[in-house]
Design a protein around this motif. Structure first.
Motif, PDB file in Angstrom:
ATOM      1  N   ASP A 256       2.440   1.503  -3.422  1.00 43.00           N
ATOM      2  CA  ASP A 256       1.430   1.953  -4.378  1.00 43.00           C
ATOM      3  C   ASP A 256       1.169   3.446  -4.233  1.00 43.00           C
ATOM      4  N   SER A 257       1.064   3.937  -3.003  1.00 45.66           N
ATOM      5  CA  SER A 257       0.825   5.364  -2.813  1.00 45.66           C
ATOM      6  C   SER A 257       2.034   6.177  -3.257  1.00 45.66           C
ATOM      7  N   PHE A 258       3.237   5.663  -3.037  1.00 45.67           N
ATOM      8  CA  PHE A 258       4.442   6.345  -3.502  1.00 45.67           C
ATOM      9  C   PHE A 258       4.478   6.409  -5.022  1.00 45.67           C
TER      10      PHE A 258
ATOM     11  N   PHE B 286       1.876   6.309  -7.051  1.00 43.89           N
ATOM     12  CA  PHE B 286       0.833   7.251  -7.464  1.00 43.89           C
ATOM     13  C   PHE B 286       1.323   8.684  -7.316  1.00 43.89           C
ATOM     14  N   LEU B 287       1.962   8.997  -6.200  1.00 38.53           N
ATOM     15  CA  LEU B 287       2.474  10.342  -5.960  1.00 38.53           C
ATOM     16  C   LEU B 287       3.566  10.698  -6.974  1.00 38.53           C
TER      17      LEU B 287
ATOM     18  N   LYS C 279       3.897   9.482 -10.041  1.00 40.73           N
ATOM     19  CA  LYS C 279       3.241   9.712 -11.325  1.00 40.73           C
ATOM     20  C   LYS C 279       2.575  11.086 -11.358  1.00 40.73           C
ATOM     21  N   TYR C 280       1.926  11.434 -10.266  1.00 42.27           N
ATOM     22  CA  TYR C 280       1.237  12.722 -10.195  1.00 42.27           C
ATOM     23  C   TYR C 280       2.225  13.878 -10.327  1.00 42.27           C
TER      24      TYR C 280
ATOM     25  N   GLN D 215       0.836  -1.198   0.000  1.00 43.40           N
ATOM     26  CA  GLN D 215       0.000   0.000   0.000  1.00 43.40           C
ATOM     27  C   GLN D 215       0.878   1.260   0.000  1.00 43.40           C
ATOM     28  N   LYS D 216       1.950   1.250   0.792  1.00 42.14           N
ATOM     29  CA  LYS D 216       2.868   2.393   0.803  1.00 42.14           C
ATOM     30  C   LYS D 216       3.573   2.535  -0.542  1.00 42.14           C
TER      31      LYS D 216
END
Length: 72
Positions: free
Chosen positions: A6-8, A10-11, A13-14, A3-4
């Motif tokens: 994945d969130s990293f 996503f961040l 990519k953003y 989950q960490k």
């Protein structure tokens, strides 16, 4: 853990997308057109001088290359 990660991801990519699409800053189209016009005008005015310079440079390069191949 995933989950960490994945969130990293996503961040990351953003932020990459935000960096690539950021258009802040002023690009004045009129000033760019004027500068291009001045460059073209200078190229037209000094056309003969630029042509002679390029011919001289190419002849010098060709002569040096021939001398290098012939061993002179």
């Amino acid at each position: 853990m995933f989950q960490k990660l994945d969130s990293f991801l996503f961040l990351a990519k953003y932020r990459l997308r935000a960096f690539l699409t950021d258009e802040s800053g002023d690009v004045n189209i009129v000033s760019m057109v004027v500068l291009i016009g001045i460059a073209v005008l200078l190229a037209i005015v000094f056309r003969d001088a630029i042509s002679n310079l390029i011919k001289t440079l190419l002849n010098t390069i060709a002569g040096n290359a021939t001398n290098a191949v012939n061993g002179e």
